[in-house]
Design an enzyme around this catalytic site. Structure first.
Site, mmCIF file in Angstrom:
data_model
loop_
_atom_site.group_PDB
_atom_site.id
_atom_site.type_symbol
_atom_site.label_atom_id
_atom_site.label_comp_id
_atom_site.label_asym_id
_atom_site.label_seq_id
_atom_site.Cartn_x
_atom_site.Cartn_y
_atom_site.Cartn_z
ATOM 1 N N LYS A 11 0.810 -1.218 0.000
ATOM 2 C CA LYS A 11 0.000 0.000 0.000
ATOM 3 C C LYS A 11 0.852 1.280 0.000
ATOM 4 O O LYS A 11 2.065 1.232 0.250
ATOM 5 C CB LYS A 11 -0.920 -0.032 1.225
ATOM 6 C CG LYS A 11 -2.017 -1.113 1.141
ATOM 7 C CD LYS A 11 -2.884 -1.059 2.397
ATOM 8 C CE LYS A 11 -4.078 -1.967 2.295
ATOM 9 N NZ LYS A 11 -4.916 -1.882 3.534
ATOM 10 N N TYR A 51 -12.460 -1.569 -3.726
ATOM 11 C CA TYR A 51 -12.958 -1.705 -2.350
ATOM 12 C C TYR A 51 -14.479 -1.541 -2.251
ATOM 13 O O TYR A 51 -14.985 -1.206 -1.172
ATOM 14 C CB TYR A 51 -12.262 -0.691 -1.441
ATOM 15 C CG TYR A 51 -10.899 -1.142 -0.933
ATOM 16 C CD1 TYR A 51 -10.787 -2.247 -0.082
ATOM 17 C CD2 TYR A 51 -9.736 -0.467 -1.269
ATOM 18 C CE1 TYR A 51 -9.555 -2.663 0.412
ATOM 19 C CE2 TYR A 51 -8.491 -0.880 -0.784
ATOM 20 C CZ TYR A 51 -8.416 -1.970 0.052
ATOM 21 O OH TYR A 51 -7.196 -2.379 0.541
ATOM 22 N N PHE A 59 -15.380 4.556 6.904
ATOM 23 C CA PHE A 59 -14.041 4.988 6.480
ATOM 24 C C PHE A 59 -13.808 4.827 4.978
ATOM 25 O O PHE A 59 -12.694 5.041 4.498
ATOM 26 C CB PHE A 59 -12.969 4.227 7.268
ATOM 27 C CG PHE A 59 -13.046 2.717 7.147
ATOM 28 C CD1 PHE A 59 -12.552 2.066 6.030
ATOM 29 C CD2 PHE A 59 -13.605 1.957 8.166
ATOM 30 C CE1 PHE A 59 -12.610 0.686 5.918
ATOM 31 C CE2 PHE A 59 -13.673 0.572 8.069
ATOM 32 C CZ PHE A 59 -13.170 -0.068 6.930
ATOM 33 N N ASN A 114 -1.874 0.548 6.806
ATOM 34 C CA ASN A 114 -1.348 -0.701 7.363
ATOM 35 C C ASN A 114 -0.545 -1.535 6.357
ATOM 36 O O ASN A 114 -0.463 -2.754 6.477
ATOM 37 C CB ASN A 114 -2.479 -1.505 8.027
ATOM 38 C CG ASN A 114 -3.581 -1.854 7.045
ATOM 39 O OD1 ASN A 114 -3.478 -1.545 5.868
ATOM 40 N ND2 ASN A 114 -4.618 -2.510 7.522
ATOM 41 N N HIS A 117 -2.366 -5.223 1.683
ATOM 42 C CA HIS A 117 -3.687 -5.848 1.508
ATOM 43 C C HIS A 117 -3.460 -7.294 1.095
ATOM 44 O O HIS A 117 -2.522 -7.582 0.340
ATOM 45 C CB HIS A 117 -4.479 -5.135 0.398
ATOM 46 C CG HIS A 117 -5.669 -5.939 -0.062
ATOM 47 N ND1 HIS A 117 -6.880 -5.873 0.579
ATOM 48 C CD2 HIS A 117 -5.811 -6.866 -1.056
ATOM 49 C CE1 HIS A 117 -7.725 -6.720 -0.007
ATOM 50 N NE2 HIS A 117 -7.097 -7.335 -1.005
ATOM 51 N N GLU A 128 -10.035 -10.409 -7.228
ATOM 52 C CA GLU A 128 -9.000 -9.382 -7.097
ATOM 53 C C GLU A 128 -7.838 -9.616 -8.074
ATOM 54 O O GLU A 128 -7.277 -8.660 -8.603
ATOM 55 C CB GLU A 128 -8.499 -9.353 -5.640
ATOM 56 C CG GLU A 128 -9.604 -8.870 -4.684
ATOM 57 C CD GLU A 128 -9.187 -8.910 -3.220
ATOM 58 O OE1 GLU A 128 -8.040 -9.302 -2.914
ATOM 59 O OE2 GLU A 128 -10.021 -8.532 -2.372
HETATM 60 P P1 GDP Z 1 -8.006 -6.244 6.143
HETATM 61 O O1 GDP Z 1 -8.715 -7.389 5.429
HETATM 62 O O2 GDP Z 1 -7.143 -6.737 7.285
HETATM 63 O O3 GDP Z 1 -7.236 -5.352 5.194
HETATM 64 O O4 GDP Z 1 -9.120 -5.341 6.856
HETATM 65 P P2 GDP Z 1 -10.594 -4.855 6.458
HETATM 66 O O5 GDP Z 1 -11.132 -5.657 5.285
HETATM 67 O O6 GDP Z 1 -11.403 -4.801 7.713
HETATM 68 O O7 GDP Z 1 -10.386 -3.339 5.994
HETATM 69 C C1 GDP Z 1 -9.854 -3.025 4.730
HETATM 70 C C2 GDP Z 1 -8.891 -1.865 4.892
HETATM 71 O O8 GDP Z 1 -9.603 -0.697 5.267
HETATM 72 C C3 GDP Z 1 -7.821 -2.022 5.986
HETATM 73 O O9 GDP Z 1 -6.737 -2.813 5.602
HETATM 74 C C4 GDP Z 1 -7.428 -0.578 6.244
HETATM 75 O O10 GDP Z 1 -6.507 -0.080 5.266
HETATM 76 C C5 GDP Z 1 -8.766 0.140 6.063
HETATM 77 N N1 GDP Z 1 -9.405 0.366 7.366
HETATM 78 C C6 GDP Z 1 -9.860 -0.567 8.250
HETATM 79 N N2 GDP Z 1 -10.378 0.035 9.341
HETATM 80 C C7 GDP Z 1 -10.246 1.386 9.135
HETATM 81 C C8 GDP Z 1 -10.597 2.542 9.899
HETATM 82 O O11 GDP Z 1 -11.139 2.465 11.009
HETATM 83 N N3 GDP Z 1 -10.293 3.767 9.325
HETATM 84 C C9 GDP Z 1 -9.706 3.884 8.095
HETATM 85 N N4 GDP Z 1 -9.440 5.116 7.601
HETATM 86 N N5 GDP Z 1 -9.363 2.811 7.359
HETATM 87 C C10 GDP Z 1 -9.625 1.584 7.872
#
Ligand code: GDP
Length: 140
Positions: A11, A51, A59, A114, A117, A128
């Site tokens: 990322k 996404y 978010f 983070n 992905h 994807e």
């Molecule tokens: P992942 O599968 O571990 O990547 O997590 P998720 O599918 O829950 O979320 C997708 C992505 O959205 C995450 O990897 C983060 O980059 C972003 N994200 C998750 N939670 C938050 C949040 O509370 N705030 C923001 N700005 N981004 C978030």
């Protein structure tokens, strides 16, 4: 366990800090093979489409803006149980919750920024991978 393919994205926070090589080394050390790779700069429309499943989450707008803010490196990783293995190497979404030695523990800045992905299921991996690569670009 079967050989699988999964989609990884390094990322913007990580490409910006020149961490691509260190992150790829983590995949390779875990036995995952990079069978396709390219560096691209997503438009907001492309990031939004990728996404789309998160559209209803609060978010979503921030996530789309972040993913389009700097280049990303999209890759297909192949190996035994690659989908789950990649998720293990990545660590928990929130780096504060991630296990020692994972990419997110070592490199992520926050739950949002983070560093990586990874597809979370075989159906997501198929969608994807096809989003970014044609069959001709997958060289196992
Ligand atoms: P992942 O599968 O571990 O990547 O997590 P998720 O599918 O829950 O979320 C997708 C992505 O959205 C995450 O990897 C983060 O980059 C972003 N994200 C998750 N939670 C938050 C949040 O509370 N705030 C923001 N700005 N981004 C978030």
């Amino acid at each position: 366990m079967a050989t699988e393919r999964t989609l990884s994205i390094i990322k913007p926070d990580a490409t910006k800090r020149n961490l691509t090589g260190k992150i790829v080394a983590k995949f390779e050390d875990a036995g995952l093979r990079v069978i396709a790779s390219k560096r691209i700069h997503l438009t907001a429309a492309q990031a939004g489409e990728f996404y789309a499943e998160h559209k209803e989450r609060g978010f979503y707008g921030e996530l789309v803006a972040y993913m389009a803010s700097e280049p990303v490196v999209v890759q297909v990783l192949e190996g035994e149980g690659a989908i789950a293995k990649n998720r293990e190497v990545m660590g928990a979404t929130d780096p504060a919750q991630a296990d020692a030695g994972t990419i997110r523990k070592e490199f992520a800045l926050s739950k949002a920024e983070n560093s990586v992905h990874g597809s979370d299921s075989p159906a997501s991996a198929a969608r994807e991978i096809a989003f970014f690569f044609s069959g001709l670009e997958l060289v196992g």
